[in-house]
Design an enzyme around this catalytic site. Structure first.
Site, PDB file in Angstrom:
ATOM      1  N   LYS A   1       0.667  -1.093  -0.162  1.00  0.00           N
ATOM      2  CA  LYS A   1      -0.018   0.434  -0.020  1.00  0.00           C
ATOM      3  C   LYS A   1       0.804   1.500   0.252  1.00  0.00           C
ATOM      4  O   LYS A   1       1.787   1.070   0.506  1.00  0.00           O
ATOM      5  CB  LYS A   1      -0.465   0.209   1.091  1.00  0.00           C
TER       6      LYS A   1
ATOM      7  N   SER B   1     -10.011   1.568   2.718  1.00  0.00           N
ATOM      8  CA  SER B   1      -9.178   2.410   1.910  1.00  0.00           C
ATOM      9  C   SER B   1      -7.697   1.830   0.961  1.00  0.00           C
ATOM     10  O   SER B   1      -7.235   2.050   0.093  1.00  0.00           O
ATOM     11  CB  SER B   1      -8.039   3.257   2.757  1.00  0.00           C
TER      12      SER B   1
ATOM     13  N   SER C   1     -10.214  -0.839   6.802  1.00  0.00           N
ATOM     14  CA  SER C   1      -9.664  -0.484   5.019  1.00  0.00           C
ATOM     15  C   SER C   1      -8.651  -1.640   5.183  1.00  0.00           C
ATOM     16  O   SER C   1      -8.372  -2.037   4.279  1.00  0.00           O
ATOM     17  CB  SER C   1      -7.918   0.532   5.838  1.00  0.00           C
TER      18      SER C   1
HETATM   19  N1  GLN Z   1     -12.938   3.973   6.070  1.00  0.00           N
HETATM   20  C1  GLN Z   1     -12.627   4.059   7.234  1.00  0.00           C
HETATM   21  C2  GLN Z   1     -12.346   5.734   7.354  1.00  0.00           C
HETATM   22  O1  GLN Z   1     -12.750   6.892   6.349  1.00  0.00           O
HETATM   23  C3  GLN Z   1     -11.258   2.835   7.785  1.00  0.00           C
HETATM   24  C4  GLN Z   1     -10.082   3.898   6.884  1.00  0.00           C
HETATM   25  C5  GLN Z   1      -9.156   3.263   7.007  1.00  0.00           C
HETATM   26  O2  GLN Z   1      -9.059   2.362   8.086  1.00  0.00           O
HETATM   27  N2  GLN Z   1      -8.173   3.473   7.074  1.00  0.00           N
HETATM   28  O3  GLN Z   1     -11.916   6.334   7.637  1.00  0.00           O
END
Ligand code: GLN
Length: 494
Positions: free
Chosen positions: A78, A153, A177
């Site tokens: 990532k 994400s 994410s």
């Molecule tokens: N979807 C969640 C957010 O937007 C989780 C993001 C994440 O785990 N980095 O914060």
């Protein structure tokens, strides 16, 4: 040569490399070729690092050192995981061109294991989002349907593994994410216990919630990657100095006698009936395999989203102060004075979702709002931890859906942040409590989209999660199903 990751797990690749049936260079080349063929549709990679990957592969072949199970095998990272001398942007404009001067600890560990990175994977900007659509650079698609989101994400990581571009990828999970893109793409994703994997070199989003973890096709592969990246790190003050077991140690032991709790709140309002049905069928499967299953209550679940978005935004607003247009990446070209270097670089460098969270977090931490928002959120966090503790006094595992719905269409939710935030309702409590959680495919919706089943374990008890997940995987033939993009491997095997 084509090489098919759908028919070869990490152990099988390892045997073939060791036995000389295939070289690391051949494997790396085949993977890079396959990415060129498939990434037009998928858009999972922000950058591939072909030269470095091939060079690394050659030197591993030359040394012939394939002792480590990951040696000579390609993977993806990532883009919020720092790689020395290689552009790392967090999918943000503000870090365009930024080359870290050191490797994240997980990268170093994988390099020590002689793993081969093929490059950096797309994500939501600074890991803020659930669809990878907040990336400044490109929109990644779902491996099963290119009109749908890959989740986020870590959407690039999820799509790349599901499409067979790489056998594994690392993601990061602050509120879901890793697990959510794993669910949306029908693969296995684990968020380890907070403190299990070093965060050193991970771009901080919310420091008390972030964890790095593996996305893979099979449970065993996931355990093998966790073996390589887990452990204490003196460079991360929140990493925990406790023994790293062999995470494959419980595989094959089954779930007989395991006590599983199913929270009734995880099947409440907003959960798609198809998701509920498949996950309930999965739970029945675990029961048939010998687990005992009881319904329990995690009464504060519904406050999780609110508590998370306050806590996460507060920490993020503070963490993101470092992007000032001076030290890293992008600087507004027409700034006339110091003040403008800050304001213009940040105004132009950050996207809307990131700005929304910086504003929310700055507000929640301000003198007049702190007690009503930040402190309240911290108190709710304690109640959520207590909920879990009570259940784990009596049970080995908590099982429910990973997400309320399967993957939705590209563009469908990006204009409605609140709807997007509600999609995290089932993953967020796990981060707030620092627990490990895994998502595994439990089947498909009528329109062919994967549905994720989530397993939540006690702190530092990833081995039990893997044990149950592997029994579940073995009892189904879901691993045999492939997205259409898998057909890009003409001729299939090598
Ligand atoms: N979807 C969640 C957010 O937007 C989780 C993001 C994440 O785990 N980095 O914060």
């Amino acid at each position: 040569m084509t090489f098919n990751y759908f028919d070869h797990d990490l152990s099988s690749l390892h045997e073939q490399l060791k036995g000389g049936q295939i070289s690391a260079e051949e494997l790396t080349k085949a993977s890079l070729d396959n990415i060129k063929q498939t990434d037009g549709d998928l858009q999972a990679f922000l950058r591939t690092t072909d030269d470095q990957a091939l060079q690394a592969a050659k030197s591993i072949d030359q040394a012939g050192d394939f002792n480590d199970v990951l040696a000579g095998i390609p993977m993806g990272l990532k883009d919020n995981i720092s790689t020395e001398g290689q552009e790392t942007t967090g999918a943000s404009h503000i870090l365009e061109g930024f080359k870290p001067v050191y490797n994240a600890t997980v990268v170093k560990k994988l390099q020590d294991a002689k793993a081969i990175s093929l490059g950096k994977l797309n994500m939501d900007e600074f890991a803020m989002g659930g669809s990878t659509e907040t990336s400044y650079y490109k929109k990644t698609t779902n491996a099963w349907d290119h009109n749908k989101v890959p989740g986020g994400s870590s959407g690039g990581s999820g799509a790349a593994v599901a499409a067979g571009q790489v056998p594994y990828a690392l993601g990061s999970d602050t509120g879901g994410s890793i697990r959510q893109p794993a669910a949306f793409n029908g693969i296995v994703g684990l968020k380890p216990t907070y403190g299990r994997v070093s965060r050193f070199g991970l771009f901080a989003m919310a420091s008390s919630l972030d964890q790095i973890g593996p996305l893979t096709r099979s449970v065993k592969d996931n355990a093998l990657v966790l073996n390589a990246i887990a452990g204490f790190d003196k460079w991360d003050s929140t990493s925990v100095d406790t023994e790293v077991p062999d995470y494959t140690k419980n595989l094959g032991k089954g779930v007989k006698g395991m006590k599983i709790a199913v929270p009734k709140e995880y099947f409440g309002e907003g959960i798609d009936p198809e998701v509920a049905a498949k996950v309930r069928a999965g739970i029945a499967q675990l029961e048939a395999l010998g687990a005992t299953v009881d319904e329990v209550s995690l009464p504060h679940t519904r406050y999780g989203v609110a508590a998370y978005y306050i806590t996460m935004s507060s920490e993020a607003s503070s963490n993101l102060q470092r992007y000032d247009g001076i030290r890293y990446g992008f600087r507004a070209p027409d700034a006339k004075n110091l003040e403008e270097v800050y304001t213009k670089s940040r105004s132009e460098g950050f996207g809307n979702e990131v700005k929304r969270r910086i504003m929310l977090g700055t507000f929640a931490l301000s003198a007049g709002a702190y007690d009503d928002f930040f402190k309240k959120a911290a108190q709710i966090r304690t109640l959520i931890i207590d909920d879990f503790n009570k259940v784990f006094d009596q049970y080995d595992l908590i099982v429910g859906p990973t997400t309320p719905t399967p993957a939705y269409g590209l563009g469908e939710e990006i204009g409605d942040p609140k709807a997007m935030y509600m999609g995290d309702v089932l993953t967020i409590p796990v981060n707030l409590a620092g627990l490990p959680g895994l998502s595994i495919n439990a089947g498909f919706s009528k329109d062919g989209m994967p549905i994720g089943l989530q397993m939540i374990g006690k702190a530092f008890d990833e081995a039990t999660i893997y044990q149950a997940a592997q029994a579940f995987e073995e009892a189904s033939d879901l691993l045999k199903q492939r997205p259409a993009i898998a057909a890009a491997y003409q001729g299939g095997d090598k």
